[in-house]
Structure formats: structure tokens, C-alpha cells
Design a protein around this motif. Structure first.
Motif, mmCIF file in Angstrom:
data_model
loop_
_atom_site.group_PDB
_atom_site.id
_atom_site.type_symbol
_atom_site.label_atom_id
_atom_site.label_comp_id
_atom_site.label_asym_id
_atom_site.label_seq_id
_atom_site.Cartn_x
_atom_site.Cartn_y
_atom_site.Cartn_z
ATOM 1 N N UNK A 146 -4.267 -0.136 13.474
ATOM 2 C CA UNK A 146 -3.682 0.308 12.197
ATOM 3 C C UNK A 146 -3.312 -0.887 11.327
ATOM 4 N N UNK A 147 -2.730 -1.906 11.951
ATOM 5 C CA UNK A 147 -2.296 -3.094 11.215
ATOM 6 C C UNK A 147 -3.498 -3.822 10.605
ATOM 7 N N UNK A 148 -4.532 -4.011 11.416
ATOM 8 C CA UNK A 148 -5.736 -4.706 10.938
ATOM 9 C C UNK A 148 -6.375 -3.905 9.808
ATOM 10 N N UNK A 149 -6.454 -2.584 9.973
ATOM 11 C CA UNK A 149 -7.054 -1.724 8.946
ATOM 12 C C UNK A 149 -6.251 -1.785 7.649
ATOM 13 N N UNK A 150 -4.932 -1.676 7.763
ATOM 14 C CA UNK A 150 -4.084 -1.650 6.571
ATOM 15 C C UNK A 150 -4.036 -2.992 5.855
ATOM 16 N N UNK A 151 -4.205 -4.082 6.614
ATOM 17 C CA UNK A 151 -4.126 -5.403 5.995
ATOM 18 C C UNK A 151 -5.467 -5.828 5.391
ATOM 19 N N UNK A 152 -6.503 -5.005 5.625
ATOM 20 C CA UNK A 152 -7.819 -5.332 5.076
ATOM 21 C C UNK A 152 -8.521 -6.450 5.836
ATOM 22 N N UNK A 153 -8.098 -6.679 7.086
ATOM 23 C CA UNK A 153 -8.704 -7.746 7.886
ATOM 24 C C UNK A 153 -10.003 -7.337 8.573
ATOM 25 N N UNK A 154 -10.434 -6.108 8.360
ATOM 26 C CA UNK A 154 -11.718 -5.664 8.911
ATOM 27 C C UNK A 154 -12.492 -4.969 7.794
ATOM 28 N N UNK A 155 -13.805 -5.151 7.790
ATOM 29 C CA UNK A 155 -14.658 -4.512 6.780
ATOM 30 C C UNK A 155 -15.239 -3.209 7.288
#
Length: 135
Positions: free
Chosen positions: A39-48
């Protein structure tokens, strides 16, 4: 460089996917099965893009056991992460599963395991990556 987040509880699969994506696809890869981290990675935009294993046997979120379908639903229902492409990955590929899983989860794509055609695997992922305006 585009980043693929692999959400997979089988480390061997995660390693295989990771190797294919970095070697053949020239992509950056992150891996976790920790739902809070996803969730954190998704919300921070760290994954495409996210490769989401359907049957995550050990994943828990807010005290409840969740699978890849549930996590995908959560991401797709959040306006902040709803446009992030998610590809479901599963070994449970029976006739009709693909449509059910896609409909249930709202995911953008579906790949069945084992991945035999490495180039097709990379192509499927690259096809769903957000396009840069300057590319």
C-alpha cells in the motif's frame, strides 16, 4: 526506468520474475508480500505497475487475512492508486478463472504461472506500463 512491484509469497517465483524483468525488460524491480508495504509503495508512486500473486497464503492486512484479489480491490478502490496497473499472477489457471479474477478484482491483466515464454511475459507487462509523454 520503470519499476515493477512483485507481490509474491513464493521467493523462487519472485526471483525468477525479477530476473526476467531486469534482464529482458530492463525494468527496476521491488518485491514484498507485506501488504502495508504494498500500500505504501503504491500510494507513494514508487511502482509503475504491480504483479500481484492471487493466492498470497501469509498476507495479513489490518488483522485480516487477504489474498491478491482483495489487495487489488483495495488498491483499485482508492482514488490515489486506482490508475496503477495491476497484473494478477496465478498458478490456479482453470477455464473461466481469468475472467472471474479480473472481474472480481478490477485488475488490468492476468498471467498464469509457470511463466514459460519469458519474452511474452515481459511484453505483457511493458504493454500495461504507463507511457511517458516524452517517450
Amino acid at each position: 526506468m520503470k519499476t515493477v512491484l512483485i507481490v509474491e509469497d513464493d521467493l523462487i517465483n519472485a526471483r525468477v520474475f525479477s530476473k526476467i524483468l531486469t534482464k529482458r525488460g530492463g525494468l527496476d524491480v521491488k518485491h514484498t508480500e507485506n501488504v502495508e508495504e504494498v500500500m505504501k509503495i503504491a500510494q507513494s508512486g514508487d511502482a509503475d505497475i504491480i504483479l500481484m500473486d492471487v493466492s498470497l497464503s501469509r498476507s495479513v492486512y489490518q488483522g485480516k487475512s487477504v489474498d491478491g484479489i482483495k489487495i487489488t480491490q483495495m488498491l483499485k478502490s482508492d482514488p490515489q492508486t486506482s490508475s496503477l496497473p495491476i497484473i494478477l499472477v496465478t498458478a490456479h489457471a482453470m477455464e473461466g478463472d481469468r475472467e472471474n479474477f479480473l472481474k472480481q478484482s478490477g485488475a488490468d491483466g492476468y498471467i498464469s504461472k509457470p511463466v514459460v515464454d519469458h519474452q511474452q511475459f515481459v511484453d505483457q507487462i511493458v504493454a500495461l506500463l504507463p507511457k511517458d509523454d516524452n517517450a
